[in-house]
Write an enzyme that holds these catalytic residues in place. Structure first.
Site: not given
Lengths: 306, 306
Positions: B108, B180, B209
């Site tokens: 991430d 995300k 996400k």
């Protein structure tokens, strides 16, 4: 810790404007700032003769190139592993060597806070492992920074007093040049109590940098009182103030010698870390609540709801 | 964006417990957590069959070794350049390759928010330079992650709608697998409005996400409604929920099918990004205030002081 007007006045009367400006790291670390703001930051630092500009590592190249066009004595300070300090040692060391290669004169790293807390909460072999981890973490960054000044951010808001003492000792052992209170992104800013504690451990061998919540002249002078009470300690190699309100602070000194309206007599709780209890880990919060109950200044507690 | 009970009920009735658990990234990113908590995090993820554990890069080795002793299908997800995203591209790429080497299956990363904002505020050559910087930033991390799933955190709280759209396009161009919403350390959490916007841009080609402020079952289902409304999108490769309340969320599903007390009819402002205006950059704040004035749900604005 109670700080009276009579404590601060001698420092203010003694201080020269260029001396104070030389202690300030002009800081901009918010993630949403564009390039123009970063160049303006450098320009401001040059105009006011600040010690350095403190920026994130993606701006190192930009400021280095800009400094070539506008040479000055202002140092370039880059943060590493910021603001959580939870990067792996290798990644921190790489980032430090990267910024060093791209013109940084000073490196502000964040210690691994979780591992520091392990030292005091574990025992036996695990304790030794955690201590070695932190020691190696700082040492690798110091090595990768190659003669740059390395400041280690402890994020005091997450630590108990004895953990701060231990962390300071580790920093000294690892060869860092400064210990620094907070990132400004943590649960609480810099408090005189923590500064005094840190100065007590590192003496005049290491520097102390205050950062996080230094928003005006009073905050700055209070920090000077707590961590740099003598003239010898008020040099850029022994004390620094990391703030984005540097211009305001330096300008205030001009008239602060003629009046004392800048001093607000606050109740001691206001500058006590026990007063701040909202986002802390439960262990730290309980520690402060306990301390608060036996505090010498406890008659002020009834005014605490500010 | 108004979300009614009738929108959410079909999703809840359709959802199976293992399906929901498979969408959750069990997250612990606070900097003060010791090793014991990280191992407990992995144990919890195994017990509840979560998609992955999401930790800082200094824990990659620890969890990798622990997983060898307790093998499972739970993936290891590490954050890179977290949470500011203001590390240099080289440092981000190094951290990504480091975590990949030490057992991470997913990475991430945080996009360079300042540079994304430069794209919309600059013009001409500077605009192109900023866009290239962001593109290269993501691309280098994707390259360094070697076949790992790469999720790019946009930190939507700092961005205007058109900047979010542009950032999503850049992520797709650079070869990322997910976009995300937030880090959880930024100015605001994930809002359905942003999720819908992101899903609109990336379609079913990329995953979305949601992270930041997903604290209970209602938040999770609302995000599902906004970003994964069809059955095909509700797979771990197209949608994820990053939260530390995963156990609570999965357990709630067990009884949520028999009653609807989990649903609280909230006024639309509560889940609108315009409602949050305190720590935003001034440009973003003005944008939201302007939007608020012409909002279709404006009759609710009089209740806004919650």
């Amino acid at each position: 810790m109670r700080i009276k007007k009579t404590d601060l006045l001698p420092i203010v009367n003694d201080l020269k404007e260029e001396e104070l400006a030389g202690l300030i790291d002009h800081t901009k670390l918010k993630p949403h700032e564009p390039k123009t703001k970063m160049l303006a930051l450098y320009d401001e630092a040059v105009r006011h003769n600040f010690a350095s500009v403190c920026v994130n590592s993606c701006w190192a190249k930009t400021i280095k190139n800009y400094r070539k066009l506008n040479p000055s004595n202002v140092k370039l300070c880059c943060v590493v592993g910021f603001p959580l300090g939870q990067m792996s040692t290798e990644a921190k060391a790489f980032e430090a060597s990267y910024v060093r290669k791209h013109g940084a004169d000073e490196v502000d790293m964040v210690i691994n806070i979780g591992k520091v807390r392990e030292i005091s909460s574990f025992s036996g072999r695990e304790r030794g492992l955690a201590r070695n981890y932190v020691l190696k973490d700082v040492r690798e960054v110091v090595k990768a920074s190659e003669n740059a000044i390395v400041k280690v951010i402890l994020e005091t808001g997450y630590l108990l007093d004895e953990e701060i003492v231990e962390a300071c000792k580790i920093c000294e052992e690892a060869g860092a040049d400064f210990v620094k209170t907070s990132t400004g992104f943590g649960p609480m800013g810099a408090y005189p109590h923590h500064l005094k504690l840190m100065r007590g451990v590192v003496g005049d061998r290491l520097g102390v940098k205050v950062a996080g919540g230094i928003r005006n002249f009073l905050d700055a002078i209070r920090s000077l009182y707590a961590a740099a009470n003598t003239k010898e300690l008020r040099t850029p190699s022994k004390f620094r103030i990391g703030t984005s309100a540097g211009i305001n602070i330096v300008n205030t000194l001009g008239w602060a010698k003629y009046t004392d309206v800048w001093f607000v007599e606050e109740i001691p709780c206001k500058i006590c870390p026990s007063n701040y209890t909202s986002k802390l880990p439960i262990k730290i919060r309980n520690h402060y609540i306990k301390k608060c109950r036996t505090c010498a200044e406890k008659e002020y507690r009834k005014f605490r709801d500010f």
